[in-house]
Design an enzyme around this catalytic site. Structure first.
Site, PDB file in Angstrom:
ATOM      1  N   ASP A   1      13.928   7.637 -52.417  1.00 37.67           N
ATOM      2  CA  ASP A   1      13.094   8.669 -52.341  1.00 37.67           C
ATOM      3  C   ASP A   1      13.665   9.554 -50.950  1.00 37.67           C
ATOM      4  OD1 ASP A   1      10.251   9.830 -52.571  1.00 37.67           O
ATOM      5  OD2 ASP A   1      10.554   9.818 -50.296  1.00 37.67           O
ATOM      6  N   GLU A  33      12.987  12.372 -47.838  1.00 38.65           N
ATOM      7  CA  GLU A  33      12.045  13.436 -46.892  1.00 38.65           C
ATOM      8  C   GLU A  33      13.280  14.511 -46.596  1.00 38.65           C
ATOM      9  OE1 GLU A  33       9.236  13.320 -47.116  1.00 38.65           O
ATOM     10  OE2 GLU A  33       9.122  11.170 -48.001  1.00 38.65           O
ATOM     11  N   ASP A  52       7.486   5.503 -50.158  1.00 34.15           N
ATOM     12  CA  ASP A  52       7.162   6.341 -51.194  1.00 34.15           C
ATOM     13  C   ASP A  52       8.134   5.564 -52.256  1.00 34.15           C
ATOM     14  OD1 ASP A  52       5.559   7.882 -50.018  1.00 34.15           O
ATOM     15  OD2 ASP A  52       6.625   9.740 -50.155  1.00 34.15           O
ATOM     16  N   HIS A  59       4.643   9.914 -47.761  1.00 35.51           N
ATOM     17  CA  HIS A  59       5.591  11.052 -47.234  1.00 35.51           C
ATOM     18  C   HIS A  59       6.530  10.480 -46.458  1.00 35.51           C
ATOM     19  CE1 HIS A  59       3.919  14.303 -49.427  1.00 35.51           C
ATOM     20  NE2 HIS A  59       2.603  14.047 -48.901  1.00 35.51           N
TER      21      HIS A  59
END
Length: 600
Positions: free
Chosen positions: A41, A43, A188, A183
């Site tokens: 994952d 960001e 996540d 987030h």
């Protein structure tokens, strides 16, 4: 969590998934229990690496047979300010990444961690696309990873009874994930691991036990689907609209395609995977087709037929009448009001909004910026009431008790009207300042409320201005050369498609356009941003008109946007939403576009 790279072995605190206890993987291929998956994952600072967005954090979990083998986490220094929208969303600030490694250092470490694994991500095109983009920038070979997308799998398995959508947060609740998505990349990724194992559990009951079966699962077709392939026979290879109907001639589903026969045949082959479509095909007895001259005409006819028949298997566009507008009233002391219809009363209308909630957010952001009265009902020109608490807080000029003159109040109304019609900068600047203040104070929840209000406002004003620019034109004629070399011509009146055609080879173009205009539908003007068509139809026409290569043949009116219009602020909503899935209020809420990251 600090900015250093972390790669750890499995921890006893991470429980073994129930999926790992399943047995019976005897099929040919690579049993899922023996495959090592790297669940990743990211960001980022925005929705598109190609448009300059950067990675701010990478998190990954390596699992096999339901057991966590290791974890990887690092913040990434994007070498630029992290937008306030992203700080609100992720909690990652520019200061947090100041000493973090750059992507040039972080990417090789991640690739080493993921070596030999099958990559897994929720909406994989987003995460994998970012990683591939920066690998290309570094001239670094991209390993031949196999990729599993949990969002794509979920759409094949999860029903409306399970969850309202396939967002990671919703799936985490469905499968009882031990980590709540928030987030942050590693959190996540951990939640995605639990979702992956939950999906494996359900797929196991459908006979999916190997990686090969997992990749092919979306290509399964029921015998009932195959038996009805004959329904596509006789349909033309031409653009148009198709309607599946049942034995009582009720319309079950309406769709459109550039090639009617090829598209309808796909419902009975491996390329049709939606479970609801399988159910629909089981009921369908016939397929009707409406051949169209152009793809735009087909799209518009599809929208009109869906609105007319409201087919049970169409998820979107069934209720174009369910829209909301924000109205700046015409009265001695104007106010903002939510309405569902546009009247011919010279008031300023903003919209349409696909939901009342979006319209309410727009009203909230306007009330926060401008001290308009918020009481309901009309006030006489010389009111004599007591002021409310909003006046004491400085959020209302309080015309009710005579605190504001008509001239002072009219000046505020003029500023509101300018924000709705011409220049949204006053609202954007005011709310952005408030949001950044809250973010600096780590009051992220309050900042998030302002972010959502601002996004609703900018999208609503931008859409309203675009629609008004088109619907204000009495007639617009435009042409586009198709791949065949012929010219497709459309006549648009007050935002409604009135005629469509393709100029035949060797035919006089001017004479053809003249005859097309003469035979076009008569469209009467009416008030509001979308007076003569549904908003979705006018948006489809706008999308066609704005594509490269379109030539304007004639325009009766002025097709133009304000120089300082809200469209220039749309980048704020792209950053804040991390996706474009809500750009249109009429989009399918359950769909997950491959180029966009779903909200969680």
């Amino acid at each position: 969590m600090d900015s250093s790279t972390v790669a750890t072995p499995s921890s006893p605190s991470r429980p073994r998934s129930r999926w790992a206890e399943q047995s019976g993987f005897d099929e040919l291929g690579r049993p899922l229990r023996d495959v090592t998956f790297c669940v990743v994952d990211l960001e980022t600072t925005g929705a598109s690496a190609a448009q300059g967005s950067k990675i701010t954090e990478i998190g990954a979990v390596k699992v096999r047979g339901g057991e966590v083998l290791g974890e990887f986490q690092t913040l990434v220094n994007p070498h630029e300010e992290i937008p306030a929208f992203i700080t609100v969303l992720t909690g990652i600030t520019t200061a947090m990444v100041a000493r973090a490694p750059s992507i040039e250092e972080a990417l090789p470490s991640f690739l080493e961690f993921a070596q030999g694994c099958v990559l897994v991500a929720h909406n994989a095109p987003f995460d994998v696309g970012f990683l591939q983009h920066f690998a290309r920038e570094q001239a670094r070979p991209w390993p031949a990873f196999e990729v599993v997308d949990t969002a794509r799998l979920a759409r094949r398995v999860i029903t409306r009874d399970d969850a309202p959508n396939c967002k990671l947060s919703s799936l985490a609740r469905v499968f009882g994930a031990t980590t709540t998505p928030d987030h942050r990349a590693l959190h996540d990724a951990r939640a995605t691991v639990d979702v992956l194992h939950g999906l494996f559990g359900r797929l196991g009951g459908l006979g999916v036990q190997t990686l090969e079966e997992l990749q092919e699962f979306s290509s399964r077709v029921t015998p009932a689907q195959r038996r009805k392939r004959h329904l596509a026979e006789g349909l033309p290879h031409a653009p148009g609209v198709y309607l599946f109907v049942d034995d009582a001639d009720r319309v079950l589903y309406v769709g459109t395609s550039r090639d009617l026969r090829t598209r309808v045949r796909s419902y009975f082959t491996s390329s049709e995977t939606r479970s609801r479509m399988g159910e629909m095909i089981g009921i369908a007895e016939r397929v009707r087709a409406v051949e169209c001259a152009t793809t735009l005409e087909a799209r518009v006819r599809e929208l009109r037929l869906i609105a007319e028949h409201k087919p049970r298997y169409n998820r979107r566009s069934r209720f174009p009448e369910r829209t909301h507008f924000v109205k700046l009233t015409q009265e001695p002391w104007p106010r903002l009001s939510l309405v569902t219809k546009v009247l011919d009363d010279d008031a300023v209308y903003l919209g349409p909004f696909g939901s009342r909630k979006a319209a309410e957010r727009c009203v909230e952001v306007l009330h926060e910026t401008f001290p308009l009265r918020q009481c309901t009902g009309r006030l006489p020109r010389s009111p004599s009431r007591s002021a409310c608490v909003l006046a004491e807080l400085g959020r209302c000029l309080a015309p009710c008790d005579g605190s504001a003159s008509e001239l002072e109040y009219a000046a505020v109304v003029a500023r509101v009207e300018r924000a709705l019609v011409a220049d949204a900068a006053a609202v954007v600047d005011h709310v952005t300042t408030r949001m950044e203040t809250y973010a600096a104070q780590e009051r992220y929840e309050e900042a998030g409320v302002h972010r959502d209000r601002l996004a609703a406002f900018v999208r609503g004003v931008s859409r309203s201005q675009r629609l008004r620019s088109l619907t204000g034109c009495t007639e617009l004629v435009a042409a586009l050369r198709e791949q065949s070399g012929r010219w497709a011509v459309h006549v648009v009146r007050h935002g409604r498609l009135a005629a469509a055609g393709v100029i035949p080879a060797g035919h006089d173009a001017h004479a053809y356009v003249a005859s097309l205009r003469a035979a076009a539908e008569t469209v009467r003007p009416a008030p509001g941003p979308v007076p003569a068509a549904s908003a979705e139809e006018s948006e489809a026409v706008l999308t066609w008109l704005e594509q490269p290569g379109v030539r304007l043949v004639d325009v009766d009116g002025e097709w133009a946007l304000p120089v300082a219009g809200a469209a220039r602020h749309l980048w704020l909503t792209d950053v804040g939403a991390r996706a474009r899935e809500a750009a249109s209020p009429f989009a399918d809420r359950r769909g997950l576009a491959p180029e966009a990251r779903p909200a969680r």
